[in-house]
Scaffold this motif. Structure first.
Motif, PDB file in Angstrom:
ATOM      1  N   ARG A   1       0.823  -1.208   0.000  1.00 10.84           N
ATOM      2  CA  ARG A   1       0.000   0.000   0.000  1.00 10.84           C
ATOM      3  C   ARG A   1       0.861   1.264   0.000  1.00 10.84           C
ATOM      4  O   ARG A   1       0.346   2.365  -0.150  1.00 10.84           O
ATOM      5  CB  ARG A   1      -0.946  -0.019   1.205  1.00 10.84           C
ATOM      6  CG  ARG A   1      -1.977  -1.135   1.094  1.00 10.84           C
ATOM      7  CD  ARG A   1      -2.779  -1.321   2.356  1.00 10.84           C
ATOM      8  NE  ARG A   1      -3.598  -0.169   2.692  1.00 10.84           N
ATOM      9  CZ  ARG A   1      -4.407  -0.121   3.752  1.00 10.84           C
ATOM     10  NH1 ARG A   1      -4.510  -1.176   4.575  1.00 10.84           N
ATOM     11  NH2 ARG A   1      -5.107   0.958   4.006  1.00 10.84           N
ATOM     12  N   ARG A   2       2.175   1.059   0.199  1.00  7.81           N
ATOM     13  CA  ARG A   2       3.122   2.184   0.139  1.00  7.81           C
ATOM     14  C   ARG A   2       2.771   3.280   1.152  1.00  7.81           C
ATOM     15  O   ARG A   2       2.900   4.471   0.865  1.00  7.81           O
ATOM     16  CB  ARG A   2       3.186   2.779  -1.273  1.00  7.81           C
ATOM     17  CG  ARG A   2       3.437   1.741  -2.369  1.00  7.81           C
ATOM     18  CD  ARG A   2       4.885   1.446  -2.623  1.00  7.81           C
ATOM     19  NE  ARG A   2       5.666   2.649  -2.902  1.00  7.81           N
ATOM     20  CZ  ARG A   2       6.925   2.801  -2.499  1.00  7.81           C
ATOM     21  NH1 ARG A   2       7.527   1.862  -1.793  1.00  7.81           N
ATOM     22  NH2 ARG A   2       7.569   3.898  -2.774  1.00  7.81           N
ATOM     23  N   CYS A   3       2.349   2.839   2.342  1.00  8.10           N
ATOM     24  CA  CYS A   3       2.152   3.787   3.432  1.00  8.10           C
ATOM     25  C   CYS A   3       3.375   3.731   4.343  1.00  8.10           C
ATOM     26  O   CYS A   3       3.928   2.653   4.602  1.00  8.10           O
ATOM     27  CB  CYS A   3       0.913   3.423   4.252  1.00  8.10           C
ATOM     28  SG  CYS A   3      -0.613   3.570   3.309  1.00  8.10           S
ATOM     29  N   GLY A   4       3.777   4.870   4.835  1.00  8.01           N
ATOM     30  CA  GLY A   4       4.856   4.923   5.807  1.00  8.01           C
ATOM     31  C   GLY A   4       4.294   5.187   7.191  1.00  8.01           C
ATOM     32  O   GLY A   4       3.149   5.631   7.337  1.00  8.01           O
ATOM     33  N   LEU A   5       5.101   4.876   8.195  1.00  7.44           N
ATOM     34  CA  LEU A   5       4.723   5.123   9.592  1.00  7.44           C
ATOM     35  C   LEU A   5       5.902   5.712  10.346  1.00  7.44           C
ATOM     36  O   LEU A   5       6.297   5.188  11.392  1.00  7.44           O
ATOM     37  CB  LEU A   5       4.327   3.803  10.276  1.00  7.44           C
ATOM     38  CG  LEU A   5       2.874   3.365  10.191  1.00  7.44           C
ATOM     39  CD1 LEU A   5       2.731   2.000  10.840  1.00  7.44           C
ATOM     40  CD2 LEU A   5       1.957   4.373  10.897  1.00  7.44           C
ATOM     41  N   PRO A   6       6.497   6.778   9.832  1.00  7.00           N
ATOM     42  CA  PRO A   6       7.687   7.291  10.505  1.00  7.00           C
ATOM     43  C   PRO A   6       7.359   7.824  11.896  1.00  7.00           C
ATOM     44  O   PRO A   6       6.246   8.292  12.161  1.00  7.00           O
ATOM     45  CB  PRO A   6       8.151   8.420   9.586  1.00  7.00           C
ATOM     46  CG  PRO A   6       6.941   8.827   8.837  1.00  7.00           C
ATOM     47  CD  PRO A   6       6.141   7.569   8.652  1.00  7.00           C
ATOM     48  N   MET A   7       8.340   7.736  12.756  1.00  7.96           N
ATOM     49  CA  MET A   7       8.206   8.282  14.103  1.00  7.96           C
ATOM     50  C   MET A   7       8.574   9.765  14.049  1.00  7.96           C
ATOM     51  O   MET A   7       9.558  10.132  13.405  1.00  7.96           O
ATOM     52  CB  MET A   7       9.162   7.537  15.017  1.00  7.96           C
ATOM     53  CG  MET A   7       9.013   7.913  16.465  1.00  7.96           C
ATOM     54  SD  MET A   7      10.049   6.851  17.478  1.00  7.96           S
ATOM     55  CE  MET A   7       9.192   5.297  17.280  1.00  7.96           C
ATOM     56  N   VAL A   8       7.777  10.599  14.708  1.00 10.29           N
ATOM     57  CA  VAL A   8       8.132  12.023  14.749  1.00 10.29           C
ATOM     58  C   VAL A   8       8.535  12.468  16.154  1.00 10.29           C
ATOM     59  O   VAL A   8       9.215  13.469  16.321  1.00 10.29           O
ATOM     60  CB  VAL A   8       6.999  12.928  14.219  1.00 10.29           C
ATOM     61  CG1 VAL A   8       6.808  12.711  12.720  1.00 10.29           C
ATOM     62  CG2 VAL A   8       5.698  12.719  14.970  1.00 10.29           C
TER      63      VAL A   8
ATOM     64  N   THR B   1       1.140   8.788   9.718  1.00 13.26           N
ATOM     65  CA  THR B   1       0.890   8.048   8.482  1.00 13.26           C
ATOM     66  C   THR B   1       1.273   8.913   7.287  1.00 13.26           C
ATOM     67  O   THR B   1       0.889  10.085   7.200  1.00 13.26           O
ATOM     68  CB  THR B   1      -0.601   7.628   8.371  1.00 13.26           C
ATOM     69  OG1 THR B   1      -1.436   8.731   8.764  1.00 13.26           O
ATOM     70  CG2 THR B   1      -0.908   6.460   9.275  1.00 13.26           C
ATOM     71  N   THR B   2       2.064   8.335   6.396  1.00 10.79           N
ATOM     72  CA  THR B   2       2.527   9.073   5.218  1.00 10.79           C
ATOM     73  C   THR B   2       2.319   8.234   3.958  1.00 10.79           C
ATOM     74  O   THR B   2       2.058   7.037   4.031  1.00 10.79           O
ATOM     75  CB  THR B   2       4.052   9.381   5.307  1.00 10.79           C
ATOM     76  OG1 THR B   2       4.767   8.139   5.281  1.00 10.79           O
ATOM     77  CG2 THR B   2       4.402  10.145   6.558  1.00 10.79           C
ATOM     78  N   SER B   3       2.461   8.884   2.844  1.00  6.46           N
ATOM     79  CA  SER B   3       2.558   8.181   1.571  1.00  6.46           C
ATOM     80  C   SER B   3       4.037   8.010   1.252  1.00  6.46           C
ATOM     81  O   SER B   3       4.802   8.980   1.270  1.00  6.46           O
ATOM     82  CB  SER B   3       1.899   9.006   0.465  1.00  6.46           C
ATOM     83  OG  SER B   3       2.452   8.640  -0.792  1.00  6.46           O
ATOM     84  N   LEU B   4       4.448   6.786   0.950  1.00  9.40           N
ATOM     85  CA  LEU B   4       5.856   6.568   0.597  1.00  9.40           C
ATOM     86  C   LEU B   4       6.164   7.112  -0.790  1.00  9.40           C
ATOM     87  O   LEU B   4       7.332   7.244  -1.155  1.00  9.40           O
ATOM     88  CB  LEU B   4       6.204   5.080   0.663  1.00  9.40           C
ATOM     89  CG  LEU B   4       6.260   4.499   2.081  1.00  9.40           C
ATOM     90  CD1 LEU B   4       6.640   3.026   2.033  1.00  9.40           C
ATOM     91  CD2 LEU B   4       7.262   5.268   2.948  1.00  9.40           C
TER      92      LEU B   4
ATOM     93  N   ILE C   1      -5.017   9.144   8.425  1.00 11.21           N
ATOM     94  CA  ILE C   1      -4.985   7.718   8.764  1.00 11.21           C
ATOM     95  C   ILE C   1      -5.974   6.987   7.857  1.00 11.21           C
ATOM     96  O   ILE C   1      -7.156   7.359   7.818  1.00 11.21           O
ATOM     97  CB  ILE C   1      -5.379   7.518  10.239  1.00 11.21           C
ATOM     98  CG1 ILE C   1      -4.363   8.212  11.156  1.00 11.21           C
ATOM     99  CG2 ILE C   1      -5.482   6.046  10.585  1.00 11.21           C
ATOM    100  CD1 ILE C   1      -4.752   8.200  12.638  1.00 11.21           C
ATOM    101  N   PRO C   2      -5.516   5.965   7.106  1.00  9.15           N
ATOM    102  CA  PRO C   2      -6.432   5.256   6.214  1.00  9.15           C
ATOM    103  C   PRO C   2      -7.627   4.687   6.993  1.00  9.15           C
ATOM    104  O   PRO C   2      -7.495   4.303   8.168  1.00  9.15           O
ATOM    105  CB  PRO C   2      -5.564   4.129   5.642  1.00  9.15           C
ATOM    106  CG  PRO C   2      -4.159   4.651   5.718  1.00  9.15           C
ATOM    107  CD  PRO C   2      -4.127   5.485   6.977  1.00  9.15           C
TER     108      PRO C   2
ATOM    109  N   ALA D   1      11.925   1.984   3.398  1.00  5.69           N
ATOM    110  CA  ALA D   1      11.461   3.242   2.836  1.00  5.69           C
ATOM    111  C   ALA D   1      12.629   4.068   2.275  1.00  5.69           C
ATOM    112  O   ALA D   1      12.433   5.165   1.763  1.00  5.69           O
ATOM    113  CB  ALA D   1      10.696   4.045   3.889  1.00  5.69           C
ATOM    114  N   GLY D   2      13.863   3.540   2.378  1.00  2.81           N
ATOM    115  CA  GLY D   2      15.031   4.203   1.794  1.00  2.81           C
ATOM    116  C   GLY D   2      15.570   5.351   2.631  1.00  2.81           C
ATOM    117  O   GLY D   2      16.411   6.126   2.174  1.00  2.81           O
TER     118      GLY D   2
END
Lengths: 150, 150, 150, 150
Positions: B58-65, B117-120, B128-129, C23-24
């Motif tokens: 789905r090419r979603c990212g979950l980076p920590m901020v 939640t991000t788009s890769l 959030i989807p 995610a690169g």
């Protein structure tokens, strides 16, 4: 007639985000961390010798002296790898193992490794401790002999 | 009267040789790798949303901020850590979690984390989807509300 | 009139393949490994106190007890990160540091950390050893005081 | 008469806290991470081909298919390792390398590795790209031929 099955200690592990590289597949040194964890589980659950106790309390080391790997196909995040371990040789102060990682009926990594028993106090090799040798021999005997390295 | 129990997704992990540093205790960044693996298990088993599929297909990212940790006591090789996770806030495009690692009845690490939640493909945050939001709300509702951060 | 510059120990590191996730971009626990390496370089080169000797021979520990991070923007493989370190507080047995990772004029990660000096033999905190305290105070004095945490 | 010197790309790295295990020596998978970083430096600085660009923009992969290592002596935290790399064979879509880690005049690890050039889009092997082949041949020619594997 079929050959007797090799002795094999098996566990499944999930290929996690943290194992994977920018190409989205397992970063090869992570296989070696997974194999090391599999040896740890084999000590704890297969041989009945507590790995942490062996290293931490008894002050025995198990450094690797020789490592061969063939990386036959990549593994992707989310796959479940079957790790399998067989003993190929028991020496005076060394243990030769063969480790495999497979998924979906396909061999992904084949590794032959030689570990040496040492004293963490002197950093020199020591004969395989009696209880470990006994457990190793029992494991091998249970399935009709050493695994053939390949 | 007792407070309602916090929602908590729990799993046990072994403190392995590979997690430990020359002081013989868990090297602190390894707790964060373990917590990340726990979030992964929670997606797969608690929320019912395949983590690898979420990221990879789905090419979603979950980076920590944002990350806060208190390291309250060390953990030694061979111990079994209980990892626990609770949701503290559900935002528009962010999820706040509290993670804990405990052993022998003792809290070892307490961590508050904010994931986005991000788009890769665009590397920008996205709402959030829907299926994830629905699963998050169900999780929280099951145990009477969000966990209180501390 | 400009504020006096904060004390800052700086080094550059390459974002390597091994630091990056599917995610690169840098996998967040790797920033903490990089910051730990920067503290190590600061001991060796900034404070003039051999880190390996401090841990290995003098048997002093430097466990982290508190960690806050803000991840402000991702870092990609091949970028060069500037790591910078300032002292924000010197306690009796604790040292508070601020670490930053920047690239292309942009702050990527901001981290406040509290380390404690311990004895690796007793696993209890000890007062900051005299030579370390002296070196810390010299560092701070050279640039007109402690850095303000933010 | 002395043999012509092998081609060798050399860099020094510090053995850091993060590389070491509870026995206080380099955890063996970390050597492979260090060797991978050395290949990266060799691309960037020796071959003049940006590694991150090669992987990230050109979407070429360099997976390892074969790895042999001999771990001859342990390395301790605080030591400086000299990493050295030589080309042992240039195939159609494969590159064979020999890597060494040494310290204090002593060979610590000897590794032979075979890498394959692939397309990250198809995950299939591709012929070594022209600019990489040219750079490899120049490197080898500069020092009178391929290194002999051992």
């Amino acid at each position: 007639m079929d050959a007797k099955p090799d002795y094999s200690f098996e566990r499944e592990v999930l290929v996690r985000f943290a194992h994977c590289d920018p190409a989205g597949i397992v970063y090869f040194p992570q296989y070696l961390v997974l194999f090391n964890g599999h040896v740890e589980d084999w000590f704890n659950e297969g041989l009945g010798i507590g790995y942490a106790h062996f290293i931490g309390e008894r002050r025995c080391g198990l450094p690797m002296v020789k490592l061969d790997c063939e990386f036959k196909a990549p593994s992707k995040m989310g796959e479940r790898l079957t790790l399998s371990l067989g003993v190929t040789k028991i020496g005076n102060s060394s243990i030769a193992l063969q480790l495999r990682a497979s998924a979906q009926g396909q061999l992904r990594v084949l590794s032959n490794q030689v570990l040496v028993t040492t004293s963490l106090d002197t950093n020199k090799s020591i004969p395989i401790p009696g209880d470990l040798r006994h457990a190793l021999e029992r494991c091998v005997a249970e399935l009709g002999g050493l695994r053939t390295p390949c």
